[in-house]
Design a protein around this motif. Structure first.
Motif, PDB file in Angstrom:
ATOM      1  N   UNK A  80       0.832  -1.205   0.000  1.00 12.84           N
ATOM      2  CA  UNK A  80       0.000   0.000   0.000  1.00 12.84           C
ATOM      3  C   UNK A  80       0.867   1.255   0.000  1.00 12.84           C
ATOM      4  N   UNK A  81       1.915   1.268   0.811  1.00 12.48           N
ATOM      5  CA  UNK A  81       2.808   2.436   0.855  1.00 12.48           C
ATOM      6  C   UNK A  81       3.515   2.632  -0.483  1.00 12.48           C
ATOM      7  N   UNK A  82       3.987   1.519  -1.076  1.00 12.31           N
ATOM      8  CA  UNK A  82       4.679   1.618  -2.369  1.00 12.31           C
ATOM      9  C   UNK A  82       3.747   2.149  -3.449  1.00 12.31           C
ATOM     10  N   UNK A  83       2.500   1.700  -3.424  1.00  9.44           N
ATOM     11  CA  UNK A  83       1.538   2.151  -4.426  1.00  9.44           C
ATOM     12  C   UNK A  83       1.240   3.646  -4.262  1.00  9.44           C
ATOM     13  N   UNK A  84       1.021   4.074  -3.011  1.00 12.13           N
ATOM     14  CA  UNK A  84       0.742   5.496  -2.763  1.00 12.13           C
ATOM     15  C   UNK A  84       1.933   6.367  -3.162  1.00 12.13           C
ATOM     16  N   UNK A  85       3.135   5.854  -2.931  1.00 12.46           N
ATOM     17  CA  UNK A  85       4.336   6.611  -3.275  1.00 12.46           C
ATOM     18  C   UNK A  85       4.458   6.841  -4.776  1.00 12.46           C
ATOM     19  N   UNK A  86       3.938   5.911  -5.564  1.00 15.72           N
ATOM     20  CA  UNK A  86       4.131   5.984  -7.011  1.00 15.72           C
ATOM     21  C   UNK A  86       2.932   6.549  -7.762  1.00 15.72           C
TER      22      UNK A  86
END
Length: 205
Positions: free
Chosen positions: A167-173
């Motif tokens: 979830x964090x990786x997706x929000x970051x990108x």
């Protein structure tokens, strides 16, 4: 004939007497309005303490510096941090640019000084915050890097990450493809499509 000459002299004296006071008043006006034949200096502009209040507020937030060295992620992180401060302050474009240019150091400062000299003065005065960000991105976040990140966003999967890490990786990108996740439904669909199969099935059920 003699009386006529007398009347002419009388009229001359009357005209001369009429000019005298006007000359004297002009001299008095010059002496009061100027010194040494120079016009009086203009009054100083009124103090406007509010003009610097936003700079004080900006500095209180301890904004980061940017030197232009390092990876593109460093420039992106700097822009995001500066924007958080500006959102809190509710600044105008002129105020933002007055604040942010003080945060450029070393190569970034020299680059911006050179860039300012090569821009038309009218364009420089009308520069907006979004245009300044675009200048930073064009210089320090290459288009090739952004394209690679966009492709990475499209192929992002959970893999060995936990759900929270994914979830964090997706929000970051998401910033590399904002048009694909500009609603809750689109974001949920993208998140769901990248989950591991067993988790995706469990969520669907």
């Amino acid at each position: 004939m003699p009386p006529r000459r007398g009347r002419g002299r009388g009229r001359g004296r009357e005209r001369g007497a009429g000019r005298g006071p006007r000359v004297e008043s002009t001299v008095e006006e010059r002496s009061e309005g100027s010194i040494g034949g120079q016009p009086p200096p203009p009054p100083p502009p009124p103090l406007q303490p509010h003009d610097k209040e936003y700079i004080k507020t900006f500095r209180k937030e301890k904004p980061p510096k940017f030197d232009g060295l390092g990876e593109p992620q460093k420039a992106e992180a700097w822009i995001r941090e500066i924007e958080r401060i500006f959102e809190f302050m509710v600044c105008t474009d002129r105020e933002r640019l007055a604040c942010v240019t003080y945060q450029l150091t070393k190569p970034a400062d020299r680059w911006w000084e050179t860039r300012r000299r090569t821009v038309d003065p009218a364009c420089r005065e009308a520069l907006t915050w979004d245009e300044f960000k675009e200048e930073i991105y064009n210089k320090y976040v290459p288009m090739s890097y952004r394209r690679a990140k966009t492709a990475e966003f499209h192929t992002l999967k959970q893999g060995n990450m936990t759900v929270s890490e994914y979830d964090r990786a997706l929000c970051e990108m998401t910033r590399y493809a904002p048009e694909l996740v500009d609603t809750d439904e689109k974001m949920a669909a993208k998140f769901h499509s990248g989950l591991r199969t067993e988790i995706r099935v469990a969520v669907a059920s």
